[in-house]
Design a protein around this motif. Structure first.
Motif: not given
Length: 191
Positions: A106-110, A128-129, A133-134, A166-167
């Motif tokens: 998922t991606f949710k903008s901040t 992811l996985n 992380r940002p 990182d993931f």
């Protein structure tokens, strides 16, 4: 490569237009006018390209207040497609995307920060996985307007680079293959 999931990256795309009212858009996946692709070096000798075939999402943007824009994307990680069945099976395994345990990314903008007349950095949380992380997506407004079917569309492109580790993707593919680039093209239909 799974990071690609970052399909999420899409999110960033939504913020940057310039001449319409604030509106909600659904990403046009049915018409195949949206893509979440990736590329990663293969041993430092060539590029391996792929994408995710099954994702959904939406965005809201306001040309007058782009900082108030937002994006949400969900990617079904099992839809990874690198045009090679055995490689795709490996990408779905615990060595990479762990799709049995983490079937979605998922991606949710901040936040959205304009960097030019038609460009912006879209910040958001990519999961992811099983790791959140940002990430920052460099986004570009492509265009907007009426479509031939009576609707209204807006389109964006964007990219970001992710470090696999990182993931928690720890499969060692060699020094040239530690990062994956996500490349997005998104067309949304105003709701």
């Amino acid at each position: 490569m799974k990071k690609l999931i970052a399909g999420m990256a899409l999110s960033g795309l939504v913020a940057l237009s310039g001449g319409a009212q604030a509106a909600d858009y659904a990403i046009d996946k049915e018409g195949q006018h949206a893509f979440i692709n990736f590329k990663i070096s293969h041993l430092g000798y060539s590029w391996l390209y792929g994408g995710f075939n099954d994702f959904d999402g939406s965005f809201t943007w306001d040309a007058d207040k782009p900082e108030d824009s937002s994006v949400n994307v969900v990617i079904n990680t099992a839809s990874v497609d690198s045009n090679h069945a055995e490689r795709d099976k490996h990408l779905r395994s615990d060595d990479f995307l762990s799709v049995d345990e983490h079937p979605q990314a998922t991606f949710k903008s901040t936040g959205v920060e304009m960097t030019g007349e038609n460009t912006a950095n879209v910040t958001g949380d990519l999961t992811l996985n099983g790791v959140t992380r940002p990430v920052v997506l460099a986004a570009e407004f492509i265009g907007e307007g009426q479509d031939p079917w009576g609707g209204y569309r807006a389109g964006f492109a964007g990219s970001t680079t992710l470090k696999l580790k990182d993931f928690d993707i720890t499969k060692d593919l060699g020094p040239a293959s530690q990062e994956v680039e996500l490349i997005l093209s998104v067309e949304g239909i105003r709701q």
